[in-house]
Design a protein around this motif. Structure first.
Motif, mmCIF file in Angstrom:
data_model
loop_
_atom_site.group_PDB
_atom_site.id
_atom_site.type_symbol
_atom_site.label_atom_id
_atom_site.label_comp_id
_atom_site.label_asym_id
_atom_site.label_seq_id
_atom_site.Cartn_x
_atom_site.Cartn_y
_atom_site.Cartn_z
ATOM 1 N N TRP A 187 0.490 -1.370 -0.138
ATOM 2 C CA TRP A 187 0.183 0.220 -0.064
ATOM 3 C C TRP A 187 0.949 0.877 -0.322
ATOM 4 N N TYR A 188 2.474 1.283 0.702
ATOM 5 C CA TYR A 188 2.423 2.597 0.782
ATOM 6 C C TYR A 188 3.345 2.353 -0.129
ATOM 7 N N ARG A 189 4.376 1.495 -0.713
ATOM 8 C CA ARG A 189 4.837 1.615 -1.947
ATOM 9 C C ARG A 189 4.117 2.138 -3.437
ATOM 10 N N ASN A 190 2.929 1.336 -2.857
ATOM 11 C CA ASN A 190 1.954 2.127 -4.071
ATOM 12 C C ASN A 190 1.778 3.944 -4.045
ATOM 13 N N PHE A 191 1.607 4.227 -2.604
ATOM 14 C CA PHE A 191 1.156 5.507 -3.080
ATOM 15 C C PHE A 191 2.699 6.565 -2.908
ATOM 16 N N TYR A 192 3.859 6.240 -2.523
ATOM 17 C CA TYR A 192 5.287 6.888 -2.777
ATOM 18 C C TYR A 192 5.801 6.627 -4.247
ATOM 19 N N GLU A 193 5.106 5.907 -4.832
ATOM 20 C CA GLU A 193 6.256 5.409 -6.025
ATOM 21 C C GLU A 193 4.967 5.717 -7.273
ATOM 22 N N GLN A 194 3.891 4.765 -6.979
ATOM 23 C CA GLN A 194 2.788 5.337 -8.171
ATOM 24 C C GLN A 194 1.572 6.530 -8.021
ATOM 25 N N LYS A 195 1.787 7.317 -6.813
ATOM 26 C CA LYS A 195 0.570 7.906 -6.100
ATOM 27 C C LYS A 195 -0.849 7.295 -6.166
#
Length: 377
Positions: free
Chosen positions: A353-361
């Motif tokens: 969840w966090y990776r997608n938020f920070y890397e893909q918005k």
């Protein structure tokens, strides 16, 4: 009844029928809706076609999960310590069920501000229950407390709902008091056909949590802001579980209460399973497997000399438990509830969840709710 084809190839009902369609078009009042658990629960309820009014002090922190979701709900801002304000907001909406999640939720903050913690968690709960007592439309109330409401003796076995309540720190004591108050109001409500239950969950993880003094958010801040964080009590064991696990329990319990099942108006544990009582150190190691960036700027403090980035004061006197486990047999037997994800799966989905938020918005909250719901069909 609408049906669709599930991943297994079998015809399955639309996932909002998991709860017998009980929340469809139902008026639901939710305190603490802007918080971490509250924003996840709000999203799930909206997916179930419920009509939701939230009551909260407001949005704190940036980023904030509730703001990112942009949920279309009736958003009421107020303090649960203000009875008249709370009562007015509740009375105008006339909900059938109330989920009470608003609280001061951080153990270590309670040491610095015990009076606010007691006032919010004790009197706030009493205010909410009294307001519900005065609104005839309310049929059910679910008060969310914590696993820390028990008198923790560092036992290796899990606490059951009939074990003694207690609290070494102000937060834990306030939640034990909230449980006692809830039980007292349950007796008051018995002649009004208003059913009240309480829920005690373990250490919850999931995307969208940026609170201070929590392990996963601290790891994410260290990874994304290039700041150092010190991991306290690395050998302490906690009953970790994904946020959707207890929320599923709350919704199951709400269904029973809305069906006028009086035997479910009790206290309930929703704790981890599947070997989820990992140490803090093990959790850190597991998180790094799903995002290598997390391993930077982390110091494991085996001496518990707590000088991390969240609090530069000497906090050695601030007691924290090393072992706490819940026995959820009652929920498993009577509600047919059990955790659906292993700890590894829960951590993977949290870090993803966090990776997608920070890397893909990207915000994966709704996607993960739908994925989780597939397991319940």
């Amino acid at each position: 009844m609408e049906k669709r084809l599930g991943k297994s190839g079998k015809i399955k009902m639309k996932f909002d029928n998991i709860f017998n369609n009980i929340y469809n078009n139902r008026r639901i009042f939710l305190t603490g809706h802007t918080g971490f658990k509250g924003s996840w629960l709000t999203t799930w309820l909206l997916k179930l076609q419920a009509k939701v009014r939230g009551y909260s002090l407001g949005i704190t922190g940036n980023p904030n999960h509730f703001s990112l979701l942009k949920n279309d709900i009736d958003d009421c801002r107020g303090n649960i310590r203000n009875f008249e304000q709370l009562y007015q907001c509740l009375r105008e909406f006339e909900p059938e069920i109330v989920f009470h999640l608003a609280a001061q939720p951080i153990v270590r903050i309670s040491y610095d501000d015990p009076l606010n913690t007691f006032d919010t968690n004790i009197m706030g709960t009493a205010n909410l229950l009294e307001a519900c007592r005065r609104v005839s439309a309310v049929r059910a109330v679910i008060v969310v407390t914590t696993d820390k409401c028990y008198e923790n003796k560092e036992w290796i076995w899990g606490y059951r709902e009939n074990d003694p309540l207690g609290g070494h720190d102000p937060y834990s004591a306030s939640k034990a008091c909230a449980e006692i108050i809830t039980a007292s109001f349950r007796n008051l409500f018995s002649q009004q056909n208003l059913l009240v239950a309480s829920c005690r969950a373990g250490n919850v993880i999931g995307g969208g949590d940026w609170a201070s003094d929590r392990l996963i958010p601290d790891l994410i801040r260290a990874a994304t802001e290039n700041i150092a964080t010190t991991i306290r009590m690395p050998d302490a064991r906690r009953p970790w579980l994904h946020v959707l696990e207890p929320l599923y329990g709350y919704l199951l319990l709400g269904q029973k209460l809305l069906e006028s099942r009086k035997e479910f108006a009790e206290a309930w544990n929703f704790g981890s399973g599947n070997g989820s009582d990992f140490t803090v150190k093990n959790m850190v190691s597991l998180a790094t497997q799903y995002w290598n960036k997390i391993k930077d700027n982390i110091v494991i403090n085996n001496d518990n000399n707590d000088n991390n980035n969240n609090n530069n004061n000497n906090n050695d006197s601030k007691h924290e438990t090393t072992l706490l486990t819940l026995d959820s047999s009652k929920a498993q037997l009577r509600l047919a509830w059990k955790p659906q994800w292993t700890l590894e799966e829960s951590v993977e989905r949290t870090i993803t969840w966090y990776r997608n938020f920070y890397e893909q918005k990207q915000i994966q909250t709704l996607n993960q709710i739908e994925e989780y719901s597939e397991l319940l069909l």
